[in-house]
Design a protein around this motif. Structure first.
Motif, short mmCIF file in Angstrom:
data_model
loop_
_atom_site.label_atom_id
_atom_site.label_comp_id
_atom_site.label_asym_id
_atom_site.label_seq_id
_atom_site.Cartn_x
_atom_site.Cartn_y
_atom_site.Cartn_z
N ARG A 85 0.81 -1.08 0.01
CA ARG A 85 0.01 0.00 0.14
C ARG A 85 0.88 1.26 0.05
O ARG A 85 0.47 2.24 -0.55
CB ARG A 85 -1.11 -0.06 1.26
N ASN A 86 1.88 1.19 1.05
CA ASN A 86 2.85 2.51 0.89
C ASN A 86 3.63 2.54 -0.45
O ASN A 86 3.58 3.82 -0.79
CB ASN A 86 3.83 2.25 1.88
N ARG A 87 4.09 1.55 -1.25
CA ARG A 87 4.65 1.43 -2.46
C ARG A 87 3.72 2.30 -3.27
O ARG A 87 4.09 2.93 -4.05
CB ARG A 87 5.03 0.06 -2.67
N ASP A 88 2.39 1.68 -3.33
CA ASP A 88 1.39 2.25 -4.45
C ASP A 88 1.16 3.45 -4.09
O ASP A 88 0.99 4.49 -4.97
CB ASP A 88 0.20 1.46 -4.44
N ALA A 89 0.96 4.08 -2.92
CA ALA A 89 0.85 5.70 -2.65
C ALA A 89 2.01 6.26 -3.03
O ALA A 89 1.84 7.28 -3.46
CB ALA A 89 0.66 5.75 -1.04
N LEU A 90 3.08 5.80 -3.01
CA LEU A 90 4.51 6.83 -3.29
C LEU A 90 4.42 6.81 -4.79
O LEU A 90 4.87 7.81 -5.25
CB LEU A 90 5.79 6.07 -2.69
N ARG A 91 3.97 5.76 -5.69
CA ARG A 91 3.94 5.87 -7.11
C ARG A 91 3.05 6.75 -7.34
O ARG A 91 2.94 7.63 -8.32
CB ARG A 91 3.85 4.24 -7.40
N ARG A 143 7.96 10.96 -15.47
CA ARG A 143 9.13 10.49 -14.82
C ARG A 143 8.96 8.97 -13.82
O ARG A 143 9.84 8.36 -13.23
CB ARG A 143 9.95 11.23 -13.66
N VAL A 144 7.72 8.60 -13.88
CA VAL A 144 7.16 7.46 -12.85
C VAL A 144 7.58 6.01 -13.72
O VAL A 144 7.66 6.03 -14.90
CB VAL A 144 5.78 7.62 -12.68
N SER A 145 8.23 5.27 -12.97
CA SER A 145 8.39 3.80 -13.43
C SER A 145 7.66 2.78 -12.93
O SER A 145 7.31 2.99 -11.97
CB SER A 145 10.13 3.73 -13.34
#
Length: 124
Positions: A106-112, A122-124
């Motif tokens: 969830r944290n990864r997805d929120a940061l993305r 710039r998003v990968s």
């Protein structure tokens, strides 16, 4: 080898090695003078303990499975050795790890999503 040598070879402070012993994870011999004496296999054992701790396992869980580990990722636990208590402990640990994975995802997805909103090119 003495505790200082084991500490040098593993990078684990002597204080932590004593704690592992208190938790029943390490079993050194005692010399006549009372000093701890570790065999060469203690180096691999300490490295395995560190790896398991770093992965988030508790010393209680490690103590339950350590006797059945020969190499990282290789468990030799015969079904008749698995007590209901240990099975419950392992199931609880699996649930705890899964909850942690879910939270991290969830944290990864929120940061993305945040990066996509502020830097869409710039998003990968």
């Amino acid at each position: 080898m003495k505790i200082g040598e084991l500490s040098r070879r593993t990078g684990v402070p002597a204080r932590m090695l004593r704690y592992y012993e208190e938790q029943g994870l390490l079993h050194p011999e005692r010399a006549d003078n009372g000093y701890r004496a570790y065999g060469d296999s203690a180096v691999q054992c300490v490295r395995q303990i560190r790896g398991l701790l770093d992965s988030g396992l508790t010393t209680e869980i490690i103590g339950a499975i350590l006797p059945f580990l020969s190499d990282p990722g290789e468990i030799h636990l015969h079904p008749e050795c698995l007590t209901p208590e240990t099975a419950a402990l392992l199931r609880g640990e699996i649930d705890r790890i899964q909850a942690r994975i879910d939270c991290l995802a969830r944290n990864r997805d929120a940061l993305r999503a945040y990066l996509a909103a502020v830097q869409p090119d710039r998003v990968s």
